[in-house]
Design an enzyme around this catalytic site. Structure first.
Site, PDB file in Angstrom:
ATOM      1  N   LYS A 177     -12.250  -5.170  -2.675  1.00  0.00           N
ATOM      2  CA  LYS A 177     -13.122  -4.200  -2.672  1.00  0.00           C
ATOM      3  C   LYS A 177     -12.676  -2.856  -3.141  1.00  0.00           C
ATOM      4  O   LYS A 177     -13.807  -2.226  -3.918  1.00  0.00           O
ATOM      5  CB  LYS A 177     -13.624  -3.714  -1.203  1.00  0.00           C
ATOM      6  CG  LYS A 177     -14.208  -4.765  -0.367  1.00  0.00           C
ATOM      7  CD  LYS A 177     -14.337  -4.114   1.196  1.00  0.00           C
ATOM      8  CE  LYS A 177     -14.813  -5.510   2.268  1.00  0.00           C
ATOM      9  NZ  LYS A 177     -14.747  -4.747   3.574  1.00  0.00           N
ATOM     10  N   LYS A 237       0.982  -1.100  -0.105  1.00  0.00           N
ATOM     11  CA  LYS A 237      -0.127   0.127  -0.137  1.00  0.00           C
ATOM     12  C   LYS A 237       0.969   1.313   0.133  1.00  0.00           C
ATOM     13  O   LYS A 237       0.264   2.355  -0.481  1.00  0.00           O
ATOM     14  CB  LYS A 237      -0.933  -0.039   1.325  1.00  0.00           C
ATOM     15  CG  LYS A 237      -2.096  -1.008   0.968  1.00  0.00           C
ATOM     16  CD  LYS A 237      -2.890  -0.958   2.419  1.00  0.00           C
ATOM     17  CE  LYS A 237      -3.892  -2.026   2.283  1.00  0.00           C
ATOM     18  NZ  LYS A 237      -4.890  -2.195   3.685  1.00  0.00           N
ATOM     19  N   LYS A 246      -5.605 -10.729  -5.958  1.00  0.00           N
ATOM     20  CA  LYS A 246      -6.851 -10.902  -5.143  1.00  0.00           C
ATOM     21  C   LYS A 246      -8.095 -10.149  -5.184  1.00  0.00           C
ATOM     22  O   LYS A 246      -7.948  -9.038  -5.636  1.00  0.00           O
ATOM     23  CB  LYS A 246      -6.335 -10.953  -3.554  1.00  0.00           C
ATOM     24  CG  LYS A 246      -7.376 -11.283  -2.504  1.00  0.00           C
ATOM     25  CD  LYS A 246      -7.013 -11.241  -1.065  1.00  0.00           C
ATOM     26  CE  LYS A 246      -6.926  -9.938  -0.690  1.00  0.00           C
ATOM     27  NZ  LYS A 246      -6.745  -9.624   0.654  1.00  0.00           N
TER      28      LYS A 246
END
Length: 327
Positions: free
Chosen positions: A196, A111, A193
């Site tokens: 959301k 991130k 993966k």
């Protein structure tokens, strides 16, 4: 009975990967374990959130917990920020952790990659996750395989504190990981993966998607050019991902699905997968709509917070004494 703790962030609609990797375990575990399930709203604010939307997402996730089968008569369901012990223990564990082990966290590196500076919460949220777990003397943590590193950090912190401050300060938990369906991949990029936050809405199937959206996402799903329904993650990641979803939702072994669709290509397979997915998710969506409008949802969360806090206060008294805090 052994105690279970797990939580889900209230950041948008829960997708199929969350459901198959974690939420289905929640329902199974409550039959013979003491289960504590949390909406981890303090984790959500590691990145900026719209306050009004966040409050709605908290209630959405709580309603989805109940809609998939979590029973508040068997399990404790509550919102993280309503129990002050999470934040207090998070700070104490921050002081017991090292920056080196936090910088090594795979999710933080992912991130923060390419960014000159990121929010401190992105670095330290694994410590808050550890606090969430250790606050309840947790024995078992049901999570997706991508959380293994965070469970190991939790165990390391518990063992470290027990070594320096007393062997009975924390229970050292174990992770519980699904063997099948634990890692559902993105429909548009089966090497990543399901997420959301992905910009392409057809990369995922959310539990509250309508039937048309489900159909479109599955029919658009990336496969390959040879048209053979065969499970081979390395060479055929797209169809392998769809086979996993089909198998877990239907209860049919992958080997049987390979035989069933031998020589048929991907068209029939995808059409049938649409039916299987719609059949699995429609009852959840209907139940969610019923629960979300009920005033009883707030009462469930208030009752859950009271029950969770009663457990947390016992732990915090023990932790404060171990660290020499308070009078």
């Amino acid at each position: 009975m052994k105690r279970v703790f797990s939580g889900v962030q209230p950041t948008g609609n829960i997708h199929l990967g969350n459901y198959l990797g974690a939420l289905r375990q929640f329902v199974e575990l409550q039959e013979d374990h003491e289960c504590i399930y949390c909406i981890v709203d303090e984790h959500a604010i590691t990145v900026p959130q719209d306050p009004k939307e966040l409050k709605q997402h908290i209630l959405d996730v709580a309603a989805l917990y109940l809609a998939v089968g979590v029973d508040p008569r068997k399990s404790i369901v509550f919102v993280q920020s309503q129990v002050s012990g999470h934040a207090e223990l998070g700070w104490i564990l921050n002081c017991a952790s090292n920056t080196g082990e936090l910088y090594r966290m795979t999710q933080f590196k992912s991130k923060s990659q390419g960014k000159e500076s990121v929010g401190t919460g992105l670095l330290t949220y694994p410590v808050l996750m550890a606090a969430d777990i250790l606050l309840y003397d947790t024995d078992i943590v049901p999570v997706g395989n991508d959380q293994k590193q965070h469970i190991e950090l939790t165990r390391d912190l518990a063992i470290r504190v027990n070594h320096f401050y007393g062997k009975d300060t924390f229970v050292v938990p174990e992770g519980r990981f699904m063997k099948e369906g634990a890692r559902i991949m993105a429909l548009d990029d089966p090497t990543s993966k399901m997420s959301k936050s992905a910009t392409n809405v057809h990369s995922r199937i959310s539990l509250l998607d309508d039937n048309n959206k489900i159909k479109k996402s599955i029919m658009k799903a990336t496969t390959d050019s040879d048209g053979v329904v065969r499970f081979d993650v390395e060479n055929k990641p797209g169809i392998s991902n769809l086979l996993t979803i089909y198998s877990v939702l239907s209860g049919t072994p992958i080997a049987d699905l390979e035989k069933q669709y031998e020589g048929q290509g991907y068209g029939n397979f995808k059409k049938d997968l649409v039916e299987v997915t719609v059949e699995a998710l429609t009852p959840i969506r209907d139940r969610f709509n019923e629960i979300r409008q009920s005033p009883e949802l707030i009462e469930v969360l208030k009752d859950g917070a009271e029950r969770a806090d009663a457990i947390a206060q016992v732990t915090m008294k023990r932790v404060r004494n171990a660290f020499g805090l308070g009078l």
